[in-house]
Design an enzyme around this catalytic site. Structure first.
Site, PDB file in Angstrom:
ATOM      1  N   GLU A 108     -69.410  52.472 -73.673  1.00  0.00           N
ATOM      2  CA  GLU A 108     -69.584  53.868 -72.701  1.00  0.00           C
ATOM      3  C   GLU A 108     -69.447  53.379 -71.226  1.00  0.00           C
ATOM      4  OE1 GLU A 108     -73.139  55.908 -73.561  1.00  0.00           O
ATOM      5  OE2 GLU A 108     -74.430  54.262 -72.683  1.00  0.00           O
ATOM      6  N   LYS A 110     -70.324  53.052 -67.297  1.00  0.00           N
ATOM      7  CA  LYS A 110     -71.479  52.581 -66.557  1.00  0.00           C
ATOM      8  C   LYS A 110     -71.231  53.463 -65.230  1.00  0.00           C
ATOM      9  CE  LYS A 110     -74.235  48.947 -64.425  1.00  0.00           C
ATOM     10  NZ  LYS A 110     -74.470  49.509 -63.169  1.00  0.00           N
ATOM     11  N   ASP A 112     -72.219  55.590 -61.856  1.00  0.00           N
ATOM     12  CA  ASP A 112     -72.770  55.055 -60.381  1.00  0.00           C
ATOM     13  C   ASP A 112     -73.484  56.185 -60.016  1.00  0.00           C
ATOM     14  OD1 ASP A 112     -72.960  53.436 -58.722  1.00  0.00           O
ATOM     15  OD2 ASP A 112     -70.998  53.409 -57.840  1.00  0.00           O
ATOM     16  N   TYR A 217     -77.638  57.791 -71.382  1.00  0.00           N
ATOM     17  CA  TYR A 217     -76.906  56.571 -72.083  1.00  0.00           C
ATOM     18  C   TYR A 217     -78.074  55.926 -72.845  1.00  0.00           C
ATOM     19  CZ  TYR A 217     -79.830  54.602 -67.961  1.00  0.00           C
ATOM     20  OH  TYR A 217     -80.757  54.259 -67.163  1.00  0.00           O
ATOM     21  N   LYS A 304     -68.088  44.994 -65.565  1.00  0.00           N
ATOM     22  CA  LYS A 304     -67.948  45.600 -64.081  1.00  0.00           C
ATOM     23  C   LYS A 304     -66.431  45.928 -63.942  1.00  0.00           C
ATOM     24  CE  LYS A 304     -71.013  46.757 -61.424  1.00  0.00           C
ATOM     25  NZ  LYS A 304     -71.973  46.034 -60.747  1.00  0.00           N
ATOM     26  N   CYS A 398     -49.214  59.186 -24.667  1.00  0.00           N
ATOM     27  CA  CYS A 398     -48.479  58.894 -26.439  1.00  0.00           C
ATOM     28  C   CYS A 398     -48.254  57.280 -26.266  1.00  0.00           C
ATOM     29  CB  CYS A 398     -47.365  59.535 -26.189  1.00  0.00           C
ATOM     30  SG  CYS A 398     -46.213  59.211 -27.979  1.00  0.00           S
ATOM     31  N   CYS A 401     -43.905  57.229 -26.184  1.00  0.00           N
ATOM     32  CA  CYS A 401     -43.000  57.750 -25.287  1.00  0.00           C
ATOM     33  C   CYS A 401     -43.762  57.791 -23.965  1.00  0.00           C
ATOM     34  CB  CYS A 401     -42.599  59.038 -25.616  1.00  0.00           C
ATOM     35  SG  CYS A 401     -43.543  60.349 -25.532  1.00  0.00           S
ATOM     36  N   CYS A 414     -48.784  64.645 -28.865  1.00  0.00           N
ATOM     37  CA  CYS A 414     -47.496  64.376 -27.910  1.00  0.00           C
ATOM     38  C   CYS A 414     -46.793  65.476 -27.836  1.00  0.00           C
ATOM     39  CB  CYS A 414     -46.814  63.067 -28.434  1.00  0.00           C
ATOM     40  SG  CYS A 414     -45.408  62.862 -27.475  1.00  0.00           S
ATOM     41  N   CYS A 419     -39.655  62.645 -28.055  1.00  0.00           N
ATOM     42  CA  CYS A 419     -40.490  61.179 -28.410  1.00  0.00           C
ATOM     43  C   CYS A 419     -39.933  60.714 -29.576  1.00  0.00           C
ATOM     44  CB  CYS A 419     -41.833  61.392 -28.600  1.00  0.00           C
ATOM     45  SG  CYS A 419     -42.743  60.133 -29.265  1.00  0.00           S
TER      46      CYS A 419
HETATM   47  S1  IVH Z   1     -78.281  51.021 -70.053  1.00  0.00           S
HETATM   48  C1  IVH Z   1     -81.059  48.579 -71.887  1.00  0.00           C
HETATM   49  N1  IVH Z   1     -75.858  52.263 -70.054  1.00  0.00           N
HETATM   50  O1  IVH Z   1     -77.060  50.877 -64.589  1.00  0.00           O
HETATM   51  C2  IVH Z   1     -80.279  48.874 -70.625  1.00  0.00           C
HETATM   52  N2  IVH Z   1     -77.314  51.777 -67.871  1.00  0.00           N
HETATM   53  O2  IVH Z   1     -78.374  47.695 -64.518  1.00  0.00           O
HETATM   54  C3  IVH Z   1     -80.733  49.999 -69.755  1.00  0.00           C
HETATM   55  N3  IVH Z   1     -76.340  52.692 -65.756  1.00  0.00           N
HETATM   56  O3  IVH Z   1     -80.658  50.885 -64.126  1.00  0.00           O
HETATM   57  C4  IVH Z   1     -79.480  50.351 -68.985  1.00  0.00           C
HETATM   58  N4  IVH Z   1     -74.685  53.849 -66.844  1.00  0.00           N
HETATM   59  O4  IVH Z   1     -79.235  53.218 -63.994  1.00  0.00           O
HETATM   60  C5  IVH Z   1     -77.041  51.786 -69.227  1.00  0.00           C
HETATM   61  N5  IVH Z   1     -74.066  53.743 -69.707  1.00  0.00           N
HETATM   62  C6  IVH Z   1     -75.141  53.090 -69.090  1.00  0.00           C
HETATM   63  C7  IVH Z   1     -75.350  53.244 -67.625  1.00  0.00           C
HETATM   64  C8  IVH Z   1     -76.403  52.490 -67.053  1.00  0.00           C
HETATM   65  C9  IVH Z   1     -75.094  53.591 -65.524  1.00  0.00           C
HETATM   66  C10 IVH Z   1     -77.421  52.130 -64.645  1.00  0.00           C
HETATM   67  C11 IVH Z   1     -78.621  52.334 -65.057  1.00  0.00           C
HETATM   68  C12 IVH Z   1     -79.336  51.147 -64.988  1.00  0.00           C
HETATM   69  C13 IVH Z   1     -78.320  49.957 -64.469  1.00  0.00           C
HETATM   70  C14 IVH Z   1     -78.186  48.799 -65.306  1.00  0.00           C
END
Ligand code: IVH
Length: 652
Positions: A108, A110, A112, A217, A304, A398, A401, A414, A419
């Site tokens: 799934e 990650k 931000d 998550y 990542k 400018c 020119c 300008c 120009c």
């Molecule tokens: S699992 C058992 N799943 O990333 C592991 N973390 O360094 C617990 N995060 O502090 C985290 N999306 O805030 C997990 N799909 C996802 C995530 C996620 C974002 C963040 C979370 C955690 C950090 C992990």
């Protein structure tokens, strides 16, 4: 309203909110929701003892605290090990398979944002706790309750910790920063900081105003019996939480790579920022066997995405002069590779931006490159300054020119029509797609034509001959003939293209069409009264047009003689139909070219506009419709798919 009706109303409101905030699929209008909400509120004021924990009134962000208390998580919140490329992923997989051969993986996004732990007891949200050090965080329950994608109550009655990430959608982030810029407040560097900052507000009405979104998550302490994580997550979503934009179970390396590729490719189109993909062993029993290192679970890893932010140094600030004379500053930075592309310049938008961010030459900065947008500077590392930085002085002349610039505050201009930069850019604009659509007139060629002295204005383009073109470096027979052919094909274009190609300030494609339909070639003699009487044409446009015609009358007539644009047929007043006089937005991909559909609707008397607002009458959407469709839904604008549109046309 009696108690029975009150309970029903709360349920109904929660259903509306669930569809709106979790499923992105509104069931009703704001008006209906607000009316019911007020009825519920009225009942609660008279019957305080009956207030339900799941009532949406319990979300109101009006508490102000003077600090947060600490609270312990029921089970630890871990962090993840990172991998950055397929070799590292393969190593991680080998390591993991050694612990257990018979495993599959749940993938799934990650997200931000900022992590959050929710505790539900007896189906009621009792605690919202920030991650803190993983063992103890800050109690922010009041703020958490303002987040609409977090249910206040769930059906599941056993005590459970639901974990997830609080994010701000990218569009919302831009809005917040625009607002902050207007109020001269410091900007948030990215949606993550904005989300974290918004969560930790002592005044929960600020949190409430930020449109935060919660994406679950995982679970902490729980008594769920599902054998697979994917099943547990499905159960969590079924309790009223949002699903990820993409999730998948994978059997091994190749499938994981494929999902990763897809997620990375689409990341710009998701509403929230992602910084990678999380891979977790799907079998709960195997997860338990594998356990944890001091810091991380062994059953999970963050894969990542290539970085989109990099630190570099501003070498120089240069100025670009556009066709309208507007001067824009651009930062030249030390070349940096971001996600496979070497970035050497970053846009600075305008001169206020330089002041606001206090960008100095030689400053270390963080630049962001995402998708196809021009990289921008998002943060200056002021703490890394060593005294060698030089403040930037606003130019007064400018750069091309050397004539004096007009200082309009945010914009510098300008004013010299001759120009070189203005002329070159107007020729490029003249030939661009929404104008005369002439192939083969890109920057390089236009510069060569201009510098050789062959072309000093758009009119000269039509005096070019094979002999003249062959004198230019790099021009052989074929290339020269192609250019002459495409210049020839610009003749006899639609009239609005002709008007648009003149590059009159404030007059774009829509206004050019309006002027063309209303006046045709008579637009140069139209009076101010006649011009402002046209739908969608305001004072500023009218004045700009009149001034342009006053100064350039001879050129316009000469060009018209050369180009012979088609005098628009006086459009018969469209007969009555559902689109007549309506403002319509088209979005997503359709079965026919967009222009064709536009043409059909325009012939029915519709006005095609580019952005959705309260005034929009219809949004016609195709496949992969995005934010315009969402906005229309938010505003309650009627949305039609292609089939429904054709149905309406046939009815007429
Ligand atoms: S699992 C058992 N799943 O990333 C592991 N973390 O360094 C617990 N995060 O502090 C985290 N999306 O805030 C997990 N799909 C996802 C995530 C996620 C974002 C963040 C979370 C955690 C950090 C992990």
């Amino acid at each position: 309203m009696n108690l029975e009706q009150y309970k029903k109303a709360v349920e109904q409101l929660n259903l509306y909110a669930y569809h709106y905030y979790v499923l992105d699929d509104a069931l009703t209008t704001d008006e209906v929701y607000d009316k019911l909400y007020h009825e519920v509120l009225e009942y609660e004021e008279a019957n305080k003892e009956h207030i339900s924990a799941s009532s949406p009134t319990q979300r109101v962000g009006d508490s102000v605290s003077d600090g947060f208390t600490k609270a312990a998580h029921l089970s630890r919140m871990w962090s993840l090990e990172d991998v950055f490329n397929s070799e590292d992923l393969e190593k991680w997989l080998t390591k993991t398979y050694k612990l257990d051969k018979n495993i599959s993986f749940y993938c799934e996004p990650k997200y931000d944002g900022a992590s959050l732990n929710l505790i539900y007891e007896d189906g009621i949200l009792t605690h919202g706790i920030t991650r803190g050090d993983g063992e103890i965080g800050e109690l922010i329950t009041q703020n958490v309750k303002t987040i609409r994608s977090i249910p206040l109550t769930i059906e599941h009655k056993e005590k459970i910790e639901i974990r997830g990430e609080v994010v701000i959608y990218k569009e919302e982030f831009e809005k917040i920063n625009q607002e902050r810029a207007k109020n001269k407040e410091a900007l948030f560097a990215n949606p993550r900081n904005a989300a974290a900052g918004s969560l930790r507000q002592l005044d929960s009405s600020i949190t409430a105003s930020r449109n935060l979104v919660f994406l679950p998550y995982g679970v902490g302490e729980n008594l769920l019996e599902q054998k697979l994580l994917s099943q547990k997550m499905d159960y969590i979503y079924s309790q009223g939480f949002k699903k990820p934009p993409l999730r998948a179970t994978c059997s091994g390396f190749e499938e994981i790579e494929a999902v990763y590729e897809e997620m990375n490719k689409n990341r710009d189109s998701y509403e929230m920022m992602l910084d990678g993909m999380v891979i977790k062993v799907d079998e709960i029993a195997s997860q338990i066997d594998m356990g944890y290192t001091v810091k991380n679970p062994r059953f999970s890893v963050a894969y990542k995405f290539p970085a989109v932010e990099k630190i570099t140094r501003v070498k120089e600030i240069i100025l670009q002069v556009g066709r309208t004379g507007a001067v824009t500053p651009v930062a030249i930075v030390e070349p940096t590779n971001i996600d496979g592309v070497v970035v050497e310049r970053a846009t600075l938008h305008n001169f206020d931006e330089i002041d606001r961010k206090d960008i100095r030459i030689n400053d270390k900065v963080i630049i962001l490159r995402s998708g196809d947008v021009i990289p921008k500077i998002i943060k200056v590392l002021t703490h890394e300054r060593d005294g060698s930085e030089v403040e930037y002085k606003r130019p007064t002349e400018c750069p091309v020119c050397k004539s004096e610039l007009l200082d309009e505050g945010v914009l510098l201009k300008c004013q010299n029509l001759r120009c070189e930069a203005r002329v070159i850019n107007s020729i490029i604009y003249f030939a661009s797609k929404p104008c005369l659509n002439i192939d083969g007139l890109g920057v390089k060629i236009v510069e060569a034509l201009f510098n050789s002295g062959l072309v000093k204005s758009v009119v000269d383009l039509f005096d070019l001959t094979l002999e003249k073109l062959l004198t230019l470096e790099g021009f052989k027979d074929k290339k020269a003939q192609n250019l002459l052919d495409s210049l020839e094909s610009a003749k006899g274009s639609e009239y609005w293209r002709f008007i648009n190609s003149l590059g009159i300030e404030h007059i774009g494609e829509v206004a050019s069409k309006t002027l063309s339909t209303n006046f045709g070639s008579g637009f140069i003699d139209a009076t101010k009264e006649q011009i402002v009487a046209c739908d969608g044409v305001g004072e500023e446009m009218a004045e700009s047009l009149l001034e342009f015609v006053r100064v350039n009358r001879d050129t316009i007539l000469r060009l018209q003689e050369i180009l012979q644009p088609l005098e628009p047929l006086k459009r018969e007043e469209a007969k009555e139909n559902p689109f007549k006089g309506k403002s319509v937005v088209l979005t997503g991909s359709m079965s026919e070219p967009r222009d064709k559909i536009k043409e059909t609707l325009e012939s029915l008397g519709a006005k095609i506009v580019s952005s959705v607002s309260k005034k929009t009458d219809f949004v016609i959407y195709g496949e992969d419709a995005g934010s315009k469709y969402d906005k229309a839904m938010d505003l309650g604008v009627e949305c039609l798919n292609e089939e429904e549109m054709r149905g309406k046309i046939e009815q007429a």
